[in-house]
Design an enzyme around this catalytic site. Structure first.
Site, short mmCIF file in Angstrom:
data_model
loop_
_atom_site.label_atom_id
_atom_site.label_comp_id
_atom_site.label_asym_id
_atom_site.label_seq_id
_atom_site.Cartn_x
_atom_site.Cartn_y
_atom_site.Cartn_z
N HIS A 181 3.94 1.41 2.48
CA HIS A 181 5.09 0.59 2.05
C HIS A 181 5.84 1.32 0.93
CE1 HIS A 181 2.21 -2.90 3.13
NE2 HIS A 181 3.15 -2.90 4.06
N CYS B 54 -6.70 -14.22 23.67
CA CYS B 54 -7.91 -14.42 22.87
C CYS B 54 -7.70 -15.65 22.00
CB CYS B 54 -8.23 -13.20 22.01
SG CYS B 54 -9.60 -13.51 20.87
N LYS C 26 -13.22 7.68 -7.77
CA LYS C 26 -13.75 6.36 -7.40
C LYS C 26 -12.90 5.23 -7.99
CE LYS C 26 -18.25 8.37 -7.63
NZ LYS C 26 -19.14 8.68 -8.75
N HIS D 43 0.84 -1.19 0.00
CA HIS D 43 0.00 0.00 0.00
C HIS D 43 0.88 1.25 0.00
CE1 HIS D 43 0.88 0.35 4.22
NE2 HIS D 43 0.28 -0.77 4.51
N CYS E 153 -11.68 -8.33 23.36
CA CYS E 153 -10.88 -8.35 22.14
C CYS E 153 -11.57 -7.49 21.09
CB CYS E 153 -10.75 -9.80 21.65
SG CYS E 153 -10.24 -9.86 19.93
N HIS F 289 -12.99 -9.81 18.25
CA HIS F 289 -13.99 -10.83 18.50
C HIS F 289 -15.05 -10.41 19.50
CE1 HIS F 289 -10.66 -13.22 16.78
NE2 HIS F 289 -11.66 -13.82 16.19
N LYS G 50 -11.15 13.44 -1.58
CA LYS G 50 -10.44 14.05 -2.69
C LYS G 50 -9.79 12.99 -3.58
CE LYS G 50 -9.62 18.22 -0.04
NZ LYS G 50 -8.61 19.09 0.57
N CYS H 73 -8.08 -14.90 18.17
CA CYS H 73 -6.90 -14.27 17.55
C CYS H 73 -5.65 -15.11 17.74
CB CYS H 73 -6.63 -12.90 18.14
SG CYS H 73 -7.95 -11.73 17.96
ZN LIG Z 1 -9.79 -11.93 19.29
#
Ligand SMILES: [Zn+2]
Length: 633
Positions: free
Chosen positions: A23, A128, A300, A20, A145, A148, A297, A131
């Site tokens: 990076h 969690c 699309k 992205h 979390c 979750h 700005k 996760c």
């Molecule tokens: Zn979680």
């Protein structure tokens, strides 16, 4: 940063996402530094790569239905291809799944273990299971979390710890004695502030029973290495440490470039790890801010994630480099929008620089038949003024780059662009062509020479542009192999012919409004008949149950009553509505949509919603109560 050898790194990028804007920024920054250091005669090593172990990767791979290594191979290749398309000049691309990297991580772990700085201890924390990770109190939202919405469970387990606390005093002293170790100063202060509290030892293992996708500890096969302890070592393994020529040449002359979210691992874990392994510390850590994207700005067609390649395909890769390098003050946050990018393209690149190149070459074609103008003496005061500015700017660039003030470097190069434009305006070659051919030759020589110098000085920042200017001037040279000394006044050839090409930067006429307008002028969707519309089975549904979907940031699993039937639907409402606000809500449902599997959950139908330009999603609901299952028509 005045050493004659120069080692620059980007962080290795986590392969749970494709490249992205963030990076691309760090990588373009590192590339500009590397190019500039080569330009000023340094031996350069530039390293980038991908970080491929750990829980997040294992989960992303599972979701994609792939083995972790196959998944990492695929995403890592996307990064490598992106950097190639962006003309990034790294010397090596390290992957943490490379066998030499794995060997070095194990070698250093063993060394630190043997020296007594790694021990087995007990770790308790809130875990969690969704996760598969521990959470600190600060990361939880209302004790739950954030992914979750469940309270994590307190669990205790045995793990290996790195005795980081032992090095706290030494690190504080190092930061105090070397104020430029972490730059800019605000991030050094951030680390010092953190070190005012006692530094805890670092848990560096994960039991294989929970996570197997990692590098096994060399002294206990029941554990794999914590991903940061693995990842940071890439800066050494990427050089072939310890036995390669590159590692003895370039370590410790390392300049690590990072974004501000990973200051702690780089500013605290990494130096203490190096000390524990008896390896000299890196030279500098350079920390940049975030890009804040202004979606209002943006057109699309760029969607709601910025892919660097989409931008370069639309506007050219030097346009992206110019915008990123010029717009951000190193260390601070900056805003990104397509509107601002187009405005920089139209003004700085097309009007100022592009126009300068085009008008000079047009006059050389017109008045000299394309012949490179001859150097002639003596200079007029205006000529001398121009020469003086060019020399002063050439001399100032290294300082700006060493300060990571890329915006300043580009501003000063644009001072040269406007000085050259002004020089032409006041010298008026079009008038000289009618009365004084010697003066005409002299003015066009100066104009040609200033473009030659600009082509070279721009090349580390805007490599395609530097090369294009050089070629259009009639010079056969690869700017990548040129040196800053060649950008001294009068170093250019004075025979041959120019090769005027197309404009360097075509203007976007009408600016951003025109780009957005084009999209809005797209023909409306084609008409459908009533019979076609009636093929849709639209129903009122009532949302009964709302559940998160593991690993998804925007999807929710809904149980919706449609008539007598309860159906599972997947909807992109995570972060848009709280579960409480959804339960009991009546919504519009497309009931006869073919089933589709999203993140492993089969969705049988679709909930209707409207979306605005900012990406805010609003559900459509009946405005009076009506039983679920009622037909919508
Ligand atoms: Zn979680």
């Amino acid at each position: 940063m005045s050493e004659r050898t120069f080692y620059v790194t980007t962080p290795i990028y986590y392969v749970n996402d494709v490249p992205h804007l963030g990076h691309a920024y760090t990588t373009i920054l590192a590339d500009t530094l590397a190019r500039f250091k080569r330009f000023t005669g340094h031996r350069v090593f530039f390293l980038t790569g991908t970080d491929e172990h750990g829980n997040k990767i294992a989960q992303a791979a599972a979701k994609a239905g792939e083995a972790p290594k196959a998944y990492a191979d695929r995403i890592s290749a996307v990064f490598r291809d992106t950097w190639q398309a962006l003309n990034i000049t790294h010397n090596a691309f390290i992957r943490t799944t490379d066998p030499p990297h794995r060997r070095l991580v194990q070698y250093l772990l063993q060394r630190i273990y043997d020296r007594g700085d790694i021990y087995l201890g007990e770790y308790g924390g809130k875990y969690c299971f969704g996760c598969e990770r521990f959470y600190t109190e600060r990361e939880l939202e209302d004790g739950k979390c954030p992914d979750h919405q469940v309270e994590p469970t307190f669990i205790k387990e045995q793990n290996y710890f790195f005795r980081m606390s032992k090095y706290q005093g030494r690190l504080v002293k190092h930061l105090e004695e070397k104020p430029d170790f972490i730059r800019p100063e605000r991030y050094r202060n951030e680390v010092l502030a953190f070190l005012r509290d006692p530094l805890e030892d670092l848990c560096i293992s994960r039991p294989v029973s929970r996570l197997s996708w990692g590098i096994p500890l060399p002294f206990d096969a029941n554990y794999v290495t914590y991903v940061w302890f693995d990842a940071l070592i890439n800066y050494l393994s990427g050089l072939g440490y310890p036995d390669s020529e590159d590692s003895s040449t370039f370590w410790p002359a390392a300049n690590h470039l990072i974004a501000k979210d990973i200051v702690k691992p780089h500013g605290i874990y990494w130096p203490t790890m190096l000390w524990a392994a008896e390896i000299p510390l890196y030279r500098h850590l350079h920390v940049h801010g975030y890009w804040k994207v202004e979606w209002g700005k943006m057109s699309k067609s760029l969607g709601n994630v910025i892919r660097p390649l989409d931008l370069t395909q639309k506007y050219g890769r030097d346009t992206l480099r110019y915008f990123l390098l010029r717009e951000m003050v190193f260390g601070l946050d900056a805003s990104f929008s397509e509107e601002a990018l187009i405005s920089r393209l139209n003004s700085g690149l097309a009007n100022d620089l592009g126009n300068l190149v085009s008008r000079v070459l047009t006059m050389i074609e017109k008045y000299l038949g394309g012949r490179i103008p001859q150097r002639s003496n003596p200079d007029s005061p205006d000529d001398q003024g121009l020469v003086h500015i060019a020399e002063a700017i050439r001399a100032s660039l290294s300082r700006a780059v060493d300060d990571l003030a890329f915006n300043r470097a580009l501003e000063s190069l644009w001072e040269l662009v406007s000085a050259a434009n002004k020089y032409i305006d006041t010298s008026k070659p079009w008038e000289l062509s009618k009365k004084d051919t010697q003066a005409l030759e002299r003015v066009l020589y100066h104009a040609w020479e200033i473009l030659r110098i600009l082509g070279l000085l721009l090349s580390p920042f805007l490599p395609d542009t530097g090369q294009a200017i050089t070629e259009q001037l009639g010079i056969d040279a690869h700017v990548e192999q040129s040196r800053i000394e060649q950008a001294a006044w009068g170093e250019g050839p004075t025979s041959g012919k120019i090769r005027k090409g197309p404009p360097l930067f075509p203007r976007i006429e009408g600016g951003f409004a025109a780009i957005r307008g084009q999209e809005e002028d797209q023909p409306a969707m084609s008409e459908i008949s009533l019979a076609e519309f009636q093929r849709l089975d639209l129903r009122v549904g009532e949302i009964l149950i709302v559940e998160p979907i593991a690993g998804s940031k925007n999807l929710l699993k809904l149980t919706v009553r449609v008539g007598t039937e309860d159906r599972t639907l997947v909807a992109g409402l995570q972060g848009q509505y709280n579960a409480d606000a959804l339960i009991g809500k009546k919504v519009a449902v497309v009931a006869n949509l073919a089933p589709a599997k999203l993140m492993g959950v089969e969705s049988r139908g679709m909930v209707l919603a409207a979306e605005d330009a900012e990406g805010r999603i609003v559900l459509l609901s009946p405005d009076r109560d009506i039983p679920p299952g009622s037909k919508i028509r």
